[in-house]
Design an enzyme around this catalytic site. Structure first.
Site, PDB file in Angstrom:
ATOM      1  N   HIS A 212       0.881  -1.169   0.000  1.00  0.00           N
ATOM      2  CA  HIS A 212       0.000   0.000   0.000  1.00  0.00           C
ATOM      3  C   HIS A 212       0.918   1.218   0.000  1.00  0.00           C
ATOM      4  O   HIS A 212       1.445   1.616   1.039  1.00  0.00           O
ATOM      5  CB  HIS A 212      -0.906  -0.005   1.234  1.00  0.00           C
ATOM      6  CG  HIS A 212      -1.848   1.155   1.292  1.00  0.00           C
ATOM      7  ND1 HIS A 212      -3.190   1.035   1.014  1.00  0.00           N
ATOM      8  CD2 HIS A 212      -1.654   2.466   1.590  1.00  0.00           C
ATOM      9  CE1 HIS A 212      -3.772   2.220   1.145  1.00  0.00           C
ATOM     10  NE2 HIS A 212      -2.860   3.103   1.493  1.00  0.00           N
ATOM     11  N   CYS A 245      -4.124   9.566   4.421  1.00  0.00           N
ATOM     12  CA  CYS A 245      -4.527   9.297   5.798  1.00  0.00           C
ATOM     13  C   CYS A 245      -4.764  10.608   6.545  1.00  0.00           C
ATOM     14  O   CYS A 245      -3.844  11.430   6.647  1.00  0.00           O
ATOM     15  CB  CYS A 245      -3.457   8.492   6.529  1.00  0.00           C
ATOM     16  SG  CYS A 245      -3.840   8.195   8.276  1.00  0.00           S
TER      17      CYS A 245
END
Length: 309
Positions: A212, A245
């Site tokens: 990721h 994020c």
């Protein structure tokens, strides 16, 4: 060049409906999400992270995750994935019928406390509780772990590679199906990615999971290629590069799904994804989030002359 008639050599896991949408202020209507997911499926994507089971007050953008999973389960051959931070989230994912859940465990204690308000060791205990729940209620459901901040942390700084491997081993020993590595803060470089994934695969074998990676500093595709060369065959990506994020300052920019698929297909690595249909899947995304910027070099330049999508 097309991968539509041959078995894929890599799995592209689309994370836009979760990682992408959690990072934008606008809440995309459920019907628009459904059109987007259907378009992604039509392009050949066979694993999609559809949302996260967290309190709606924290991420209202993902409050309809259960409804979206129910819709996606009607799409043939599609594995539905949801992120869960704890046992309560896993219970909700089981109730919704998710095929697989992903538990984020930060290597960086600073990020772990900011993201889930627990230390990495406390999250390891949470994983054990989730795995016990899986044994009791949903033995066929997959449980994967993504080790966040594996390549560095904007809050803590450098992250010790030995600590990454130790935590990965602990997760595998607890019973996770696979353990992947996440460049949450977009700090990785290709040499680091190759080194760390090589170590991970040496320790875990086939239980070494997905890459990721983020494109925060322009190294997303280079890092994916380094991971591929280290033996990784599952890659997270987000259509139009949406997301990042919210608990890692400056960590914008997932790897663009279209650009990643193009890189692999141009190399002769089959993905099972039709690029023309994948580019077309940007339309329902744009309709659902008309104010959001969309990214991607392939969408801007187009497919090369003679390239068979």
């Amino acid at each position: 060049m097309s991968s539509s008639t041959q078995a894929p050599e890599v799995l592209i896991s689309e994370v836009g409906p979760r990682d992408g949408l959690q990072s934008v202020a606008t809440t995309m209507p459920t019907a628009a999400k459904q059109r987007w997911v259907a378009a992604l499926h039509a392009a050949g994507l066979r694993e999609i992270e559809l949302g996260s089971f967290v309190p709606a007050r924290l991420l209202p953008q993902l409050a309809d995750t259960g409804e979206l999973i129910a819709f996606a389960r009607g799409l043939p051959g599609l594995a539905t994935l949801a992120l869960v931070p704890n046992r309560r989230g896993a219970e909700a994912a089981i109730a919704a019928g998710a095929h697989k859940i992903s538990l984020p465990i930060s290597v960086s204690e600073a990020h772990s406390l900011a993201n889930v308000r627990k230390t990495p060791q406390a999250m390891l205990e949470e994983l054990r509780s989730v795995l016990a729940l899986r044994r009791e209620q949903a033995p066929d459901m997959g449980v994967e772990v993504g080790l966040s901040t594996a390549f560095g942390c904007t809050l803590q700084g450098a992250v010790d590679e030995d600590a990454v491997i130790r935590l990965a081993l602990a997760c595998a020993e607890a019973g996770a199906d696979d353990v992947g590595l996440s460049d949450t803060a977009g700090m990785a470089n290709p040499a680091q990615v190759r080194r760390l994934f090589t170590r991970l695969r040496q320790e875990l074998g086939e239980r070494a999971g997905a890459a990721h990676l983020h494109n925060t500093r322009g190294l997303g595709l280079a890092n994916c290629l380094a991971a591929y060369e280290a033996g990784v065959r599952t890659f997270d990506a987000s259509l139009a590069g949406l997301g990042g994020c919210p608990y890692a300052p400056g960590a914008s920019g997932n790897v663009v799904t279209e650009d990643l698929v193009f890189m692999f297909e141009a190399m002769g690595v089959r993905t099972g994804i039709n690029l023309e249909r994948l580019l077309a899947a940007r339309a329902p995304l744009r309709e659902g989030l008309p104010q959001e910027a969309l990214y991607g070099m392939l969408a801007e330049a187009g497919l090369p002359k003679g390239f068979q999508a």
